[in-house]
Design an enzyme around this catalytic site. Structure first.
Site, short mmCIF file in Angstrom:
data_model
loop_
_atom_site.label_atom_id
_atom_site.label_comp_id
_atom_site.label_asym_id
_atom_site.label_seq_id
_atom_site.Cartn_x
_atom_site.Cartn_y
_atom_site.Cartn_z
N ARG A 167 86.79 53.15 97.07
CA ARG A 167 87.56 51.92 97.28
C ARG A 167 88.22 52.12 98.62
NH1 ARG A 167 90.14 48.04 98.76
NH2 ARG A 167 91.58 46.81 97.53
N GLU A 173 84.97 39.28 98.60
CA GLU A 173 83.96 39.72 97.65
C GLU A 173 82.59 39.20 98.09
OE1 GLU A 173 84.69 41.70 95.01
OE2 GLU A 173 86.79 41.69 95.61
N ARG A 212 87.75 55.24 90.98
CA ARG A 212 87.22 55.22 92.35
C ARG A 212 88.12 56.06 93.25
NH1 ARG A 212 87.12 48.77 93.01
NH2 ARG A 212 89.29 49.26 92.53
#
Length: 122
Positions: free
Chosen positions: A12, A20, A55
């Site tokens: 991340r 997105e 992440r």
């Protein structure tokens, strides 16, 4: 991403929030620019923490450049104000201001939802 030891790691990108992929032109362009910035060469990460999804939250470097910061500078991501503590906040906010003044990337497509608002609507 796969480490030199062959381990898979999900990253991340720290201190930024990019559109997105499903978000339309801005998401498509952000993904394309990220791939170009990463290139085929070695990638180095500067881990900060692990998020609630497992992440690794990190700044990503390729070719000696901070890719997270480059994404903001090019208008392909926003400085993520809620999560700037582990990064050089002044650099990220300055890069964002520069992109906004130049109407680059997300600042050119101003009518799209911010990534955090887009995710809330999903």
């Amino acid at each position: 991403m796969t480490t030199a030891k062959g381990q898979k790691v999900t990253i991340r990108m720290a201190c930024i929030d990019a559109p997105e992929t499903a978000q339309g032109e801005s998401g498509t362009q952000a993904t394309l620019v990220l791939k170009q910035l990463l290139g085929a060469g070695p990638v180095e990460i500067k881990p900060q923490t692990v998020d609630r999804y497992g992440r690794t939250v990190a700044e990503v470097y390729a070719g000696g450049r901070n890719i997270n910061l480059e994404m903001v500078r090019l208008g392909m991501a926003y400085a993520y104000r809620d999560y700037l503590s582990g990064c050089d906040a002044n650099a990220y906010l300055g890069a964002e201001a520069q992109a906004e003044r130049g109407r680059q990337g997300v600042w050119r497509w101003g009518n799209e939802a911010k990534p955090w608002d887009f995710r809330k609507g999903q």
